[in-house]
Design a protein around this motif. Structure first.
Motif, short mmCIF file in Angstrom:
data_model
loop_
_atom_site.label_atom_id
_atom_site.label_comp_id
_atom_site.label_asym_id
_atom_site.label_seq_id
_atom_site.Cartn_x
_atom_site.Cartn_y
_atom_site.Cartn_z
N LEU A 1 0.83 -1.21 0.00
CA LEU A 1 0.00 0.00 0.00
C LEU A 1 0.86 1.26 0.00
O LEU A 1 0.60 2.22 -0.72
CB LEU A 1 -0.94 0.01 1.21
CG LEU A 1 -2.22 -0.82 1.10
CD1 LEU A 1 -2.99 -0.77 2.41
CD2 LEU A 1 -3.10 -0.32 -0.04
N ALA A 2 1.92 1.22 0.82
CA ALA A 2 2.81 2.37 0.87
C ALA A 2 3.53 2.58 -0.45
O ALA A 2 3.66 3.70 -0.95
CB ALA A 2 3.81 2.20 2.01
N ALA A 3 3.99 1.48 -1.05
CA ALA A 3 4.68 1.58 -2.33
C ALA A 3 3.74 2.07 -3.43
O ALA A 3 4.14 2.86 -4.29
CB ALA A 3 5.28 0.23 -2.71
N SER A 4 2.49 1.65 -3.39
CA SER A 4 1.55 2.07 -4.43
C SER A 4 1.28 3.57 -4.36
O SER A 4 0.87 4.18 -5.35
CB SER A 4 0.23 1.31 -4.27
OG SER A 4 -0.48 1.70 -3.12
N LYS A 5 1.55 4.16 -3.20
CA LYS A 5 1.33 5.60 -3.03
C LYS A 5 2.59 6.40 -3.27
O LYS A 5 2.55 7.48 -3.89
CB LYS A 5 0.82 5.87 -1.62
CG LYS A 5 0.42 7.31 -1.35
CD LYS A 5 -0.18 7.45 0.04
CE LYS A 5 -0.66 8.88 0.29
NZ LYS A 5 -1.25 9.02 1.65
N ASP A 6 3.74 5.89 -2.80
CA ASP A 6 4.97 6.69 -2.79
C ASP A 6 6.07 6.16 -3.71
O ASP A 6 7.05 6.87 -3.94
CB ASP A 6 5.51 6.77 -1.35
CG ASP A 6 4.49 7.37 -0.39
OD1 ASP A 6 3.82 8.34 -0.79
OD2 ASP A 6 4.38 6.88 0.74
N ALA A 7 5.94 4.93 -4.19
CA ALA A 7 6.98 4.34 -5.05
C ALA A 7 6.30 3.50 -6.13
O ALA A 7 6.47 2.28 -6.21
CB ALA A 7 7.95 3.50 -4.22
N LEU A 8 5.53 4.16 -6.99
CA LEU A 8 4.67 3.45 -7.93
C LEU A 8 5.43 2.51 -8.86
O LEU A 8 4.99 1.37 -9.07
CB LEU A 8 3.84 4.45 -8.74
CG LEU A 8 2.84 3.85 -9.73
CD1 LEU A 8 1.87 2.92 -9.02
CD2 LEU A 8 2.10 4.95 -10.46
N PRO A 9 6.55 2.90 -9.46
CA PRO A 9 7.24 1.95 -10.35
C PRO A 9 7.62 0.66 -9.63
O PRO A 9 7.49 -0.44 -10.19
CB PRO A 9 8.49 2.73 -10.78
CG PRO A 9 8.07 4.17 -10.70
CD PRO A 9 7.19 4.24 -9.48
N ALA A 10 8.05 0.77 -8.38
CA ALA A 10 8.41 -0.42 -7.62
C ALA A 10 7.16 -1.26 -7.33
O ALA A 10 7.20 -2.50 -7.39
CB ALA A 10 9.08 -0.03 -6.31
N ALA A 11 6.05 -0.61 -7.02
CA ALA A 11 4.80 -1.33 -6.74
C ALA A 11 4.33 -2.09 -7.98
O ALA A 11 3.89 -3.25 -7.88
CB ALA A 11 3.73 -0.37 -6.27
#
Length: 272
Positions: free
Chosen positions: A133-143
């Motif tokens: 969830l955090a990555a989808s908000k703050d690190a989209l390419p990684a998500a």
């Protein structure tokens, strides 16, 4: 085909066939950070075998306008509004991942509108890890990379892929990237948050009376079949089919998924 819902365009792929009221209708609902194209083979087969097909782009996805809806309940209401706009009194709903929750909630809200329910890659509760969830908000390419890796059973194409050298992982990754470019307003985070927050799955499943089908990927690590035990127990009459694929089963085992849907929906279509 483009309809209008709440003042915004709502796109559905129809397989190149016009909507005919006398035909049975089947609606395909995609998952998070996806669009109608994930149903390419399955939707086209039904369109060319006597069905009205509505393979939707949910709001904020693909060709449909408006902001992405923040709850499964709101997306279910949108799907029911789309059936109204298309002139479909009743439909078989086929949903994958987030789309399976939308289909389930729509059947709960308007049981008279749903003639059959096919839930692919489903589970409930559909909890999403805090890290994702955090990555989808703050690190989209990684998500996107994380979900794309976890959604496939391996880096190599399965035997049912359309052609030698066809990369299901590459196509899936590019689709997610393109949707992020089209709608940069945290689409991925909105979708995954909606899945994570949906609380009505048990009650909705317990109330389903129409024919139901579960299709699970035996190698699925996003929604492992064992995690769906609460859902399958609540929807006791649902038939269960397993295919040798990961979460992205419609591409990895396109023919097996199509066969399962034909066997399920065929009798419903002949019944009107």
């Amino acid at each position: 085909m483009i309809y209008e819902i709440d003042g915004a365009p709502a796109y559905t792929y129809t397989g190149g066939k016009p909507f005919v009221t006398e035909r049975p209708t089947i609606a395909f609902l995609h998952g998070a950070q996806n669009d109608h194209s994930v149903w390419a083979l399955q939707s086209r087969w039904f369109a060319w075998h006597g069905w009205n097909v509505l393979a939707v782009d949910l709001p904020g996805h693909g060709r449909s306008g408006g902001p992405a809806l923040a709850t499964v309940e709101a997306m279910a209401d949108w799907v029911l509004a789309l059936l109204d706009a298309a002139g479909a009194g009743k439909a078989v709903l086929v949903g994958h991942s987030m789309g399976s929750l939308i289909a389930l909630e729509a059947a709960h809200r308007a049981p008279e509108r749903v003639g059959g329910l096919a839930l692919l890659g489903t589970t409930w509760p559909m909890k999403v890890s805090d890290a994702l969830l955090a990555a989808s908000k703050d690190a989209l390419p990684a998500a996107i990379d994380m979900v794309n890796i976890w959604s496939h059973s391996g880096p190599l194409p399965r035997p049912a892929c359309p052609a030698p050298g066809f990369s299901v992982t590459g196509v899936s990754r590019r689709l997610m990237q393109r949707l992020a470019e089209q709608n940069p307003d945290q689409l991925f985070h909105t979708d995954f948050s909606a899945c994570n927050a949906y609380a009505n799955g048990g009650a909705a499943a317990a109330g389903v009376r129409c024919p139901a089908l579960f299709v699970f990927g035996a190698r699925d690590v996003m929604t492992p079949p064992r995690s769906a035990q609460a859902l399958t127990a609540a929807l006791k009459h649902g038939k269960i089919v397993s295919v040798d694929a990961g979460h992205a089963m419609m591409a990895e085992q396109a023919d097996a998924v199509l066969d399962a849907l034909i066997a399920f929906a065929g009798p419903l279509g002949t019944g009107g």
